[in-house]
Enzyme design. Structure first.
Site, mmCIF file in Angstrom:
data_model
loop_
_atom_site.group_PDB
_atom_site.id
_atom_site.type_symbol
_atom_site.label_atom_id
_atom_site.label_comp_id
_atom_site.label_asym_id
_atom_site.label_seq_id
_atom_site.Cartn_x
_atom_site.Cartn_y
_atom_site.Cartn_z
ATOM 1 N N TYR A 1 0.874 -1.174 0.000
ATOM 2 C CA TYR A 1 0.000 0.000 0.000
ATOM 3 C C TYR A 1 0.915 1.228 0.000
ATOM 4 C CZ TYR A 1 -4.168 -2.778 1.012
ATOM 5 O OH TYR A 1 -5.208 -3.670 0.935
ATOM 6 N N HIS B 1 -16.373 -3.652 -0.229
ATOM 7 C CA HIS B 1 -14.962 -4.011 -0.053
ATOM 8 C C HIS B 1 -14.782 -4.990 1.101
ATOM 9 C CE1 HIS B 1 -10.653 -3.631 -0.376
ATOM 10 N NE2 HIS B 1 -10.549 -3.292 0.895
#
Length: 602
Positions: A223, A405
């Site tokens: 990330y 999600h």
């Protein structure tokens, strides 16, 4: 931030892997009709090497998907299909293979040991096999549902696509075992509605939010966080559309991206360009959580309805933005540079309504956990009537889009609106605006988000959290008019979870640590996961009081008592939709289709 540049379409994957043998397959005299006159608007790379690229379109009238599979270089065949969890065993497949003399195309399935069998009901229909300058193009179609027990039912939500590359001829389909192939999977949402593009304002401008020249780490999951800022004195605007910018050649690496606006409580934020989990990341960046834009692999541009736009800039709005890019690099490729991001389209002509984004589902906390070896464990988060009564305007809000999600073990997400104790309609649909998707939500309504998980490959409990090996259950709903309510989520009361740990100890010889210094993940790690402990945990989540997070954008809760709240009482639930068998399409072929081998285009 960069000056506007021309739009970049999602390009074909350009990873280079040398392939020694090239099999040319030409047009066969095939039965079937061409697909409706329409392009293939959705496109994803299937494999990291860039050998396979899938494009498709959806016909809701015909309840059919047309697939176009591009094979850049081919040895002796390819298989493509779907399965419940992305495994190659018990998969619904279509296979192109050669026995050394002839090439064949057939609907097939694999058993629990990976052996492939020809399906008695041939529901994948080949329309064209054609050599193109880029490689071999296979055009075929399949109904959403076939009522064939060997076939996968294509529904809303994430579909696990699987593929395999055949490197040598096989004398028959039944001689192929998936364990001997180069295989992989890709997750995507196949069913996407036809989106009517709203009228866009004449004064629309663009802004690119992208990380500059990132050296993608040679690890499976990264990330990446990048802080940028709006120009000085940037006035209030409305975002009316956004789209992804993916660096050419990195289509298989960039998994999803989000742009967050930082909190107004701070006058400034430090610059940062690095991994989000880096020890060098300033802690203040944790206050950049207001979502402006979100994109995931396979999605296209996002449009706001003509009457609403997402406000940014001006007084009461932070100038600082955080871009977060998730790189999925299973081959651990090193040396790859990337400058992907999101292009915002905005207007100074403010629309009638400010749009908002609200987070529904479960709080990111380890108190919500899934035992290991579960096939379909359900966790549910609530936006209660008490919160909506307090935070929504009397006229209610209009939800026009929904983005769901979870992390790796998530299999299904659904958000349902309940009113007066009765489930009324399903809220989540697709992550694109559609004029047919308008859900009115009133004060006093309940929004229930349930996630189903599969942890068959896990040995320990999977707890909630931000890590990729932890789990989430989130639905970002886009709505108007904007309210102060930005997060409406729940989690089981921590005190009742401790009662669970004490309770199971009475039946398991004090194996679970209940000492104050033990963290919740450590406690879950010591639970012996017998059927009794699993059932009790599931029951606890189904009746125990919850801690409600009814939060403003400042992360401060609305005034009131939010701990030890009772679960909403639901007296009537929506019925699960019954799969419909397609109308008779005529007699399906009894065996595979023979594809002629030749030297030109068809």
């Amino acid at each position: 931030m960069k000056v506007p540049s021309p739009s970049v379409r999602e390009a074909a994957s350009m990873y280079g892997t040398a392939v020694a043998i090239f099999l040319v397959i030409l047009v066969a005299a095939l039965q079937g009709s061409e697909p409706p006159e329409s392009p293939f608007p959705y496109r994803i790379p299937l494999d990291p090497e860039g050998t396979l690229e899938l494009s498709w379109n959806v016909s809701y009238v015909q309840e059919t998907i047309h697939f176009q599979l591009l094979v850049r270089e081919l040895k002796a065949g390819v298989l493509f299909g779907m399965s419940d969890r992305g495994e190659l065993e018990n998969a619904d497949l279509v296979v192109l293979w050669t026995d050394g003399d002839s090439a064949y195309f057939g609907d097939a399935w694999s058993d629990q040991k990976g052996w492939i069998h020809l399906d008695a009901q041939q529901d994948y229909q080949l329309l064209r096999a054609q050599r193109t300058p880029e490689g071999l193009s296979l055009l075929f179609k399949r109904p959403f549902g076939t009522c064939d027990p060997k076939d996968y039912l294509i529904e809303d939500g994430t579909v696990h696509l699987v593929y395999g590359i055949l490197e040598e001829p096989f004398w028959s389909l039944e001689a192929i075992n998936t364990s001997a192939l180069h295989t992989g999977l890709q997750r995507v949402q196949l069913l996407k509605p036809n989106v009517s593009v709203p009228a866009l304002p004449a004064d629309m401008r663009t802004m690119e939010v992208r990380a500059p020249d990132v050296l993608v780490p040679g690890q499976e999951t990264t990330y990446w966080c990048y802080i940028t800022e709006l120009p000085d004195g940037f006035p209030r605007h409305h975002i009316v559309m956004y789209e992804p910018i993916v660096t050419e050649g990195n289509e298989a690496l960039v998994h999803h991206m989000e742009v967050f606006q930082c909190a107004t409580e701070f006058e400034s934020f430090p610059q940062f360009n690095g991994p989000c989990d880096s020890k060098m990341k300033p802690s203040r960046l944790n206050y950049c959580r207001h979502v402006l834009a979100a994109w995931a692999l396979g999605a296209k541009a996002f449009y706001y309805p003509e009457e609403a736009g997402l406000a940014f800039g001006g007084a009461g709005s932070s100038r600082f933005l955080r871009l977060e890019v998730h790189y999925h690099n299973p081959l651990k490729i090193e040396g790859r540079r990337d400058s992907s991001g999101i292009r915002l389209y905005y207007t100074a002509t403010l629309r009638r309504f400010d749009a908002g984004i609200m987070e529904l589902g479960l709080v990111y906390t380890p108190v919500m956990a899934i035992p290991p070896q579960e096939t379909a464990f359900v966790l549910t988060g609530y936006c209660t009537d008490k919160c909506t009564q307090l935070a929504l305007p009397p006229s209610g809000i209009h939800i026009f889009a929904s983005q769901l999600h979870t992390h790796l073990t998530g299999r299904k997400v659904v958000t349902v609106l309940a009113r007066d104790g009765r489930e009324r309609e399903v809220v989540n649909r697709d992550d694109h605006y559609s004029p047919h998707f308008q859900v009115g939500t009133r004060p006093g309504d309940v929004l229930i988000t349930s996630c189903t998980y599969n942890t068959e490959d896990r040995k320990l409990a999977t707890v909630g959290g931000f890590g990729i090996l932890e789990e989430m259950c989130v639905n970002y709903v886009h709505y108007y008019p904007q309210t102060q309510l930005e997060l409406c989520k729940s989690a089981v009361d921590p005190g009742f979870l401790q009662k669970y740990f004490h309770f199971v100890n009475r039946f398991n010889g004090e194996e679970v640590c209940t000492c104050p210094q033990a963290s919740v993940p450590e406690q879950f790690a010591t639970v012996p996961w017998n059927s009794f402990n699993r059932q009790v945990l599931s029951a606890l989540y189904g009746f125990a009081p919850i801690s409600m997070h009814c939060n403003k954008s400042s992360a401060v809760r609305f005034q009131g008592e939010w701990n030890l709240q009772p679960l909403p009482e639901i007296i009537s639930k929506l019925e699960e939709p019954t799969p419909q068998c397609p109308a008779s399409r005529g007699r399906s072929p009894a065996g595979p289709t023979v594809v002629d081998i030749g030297g030109g285009k068809g």
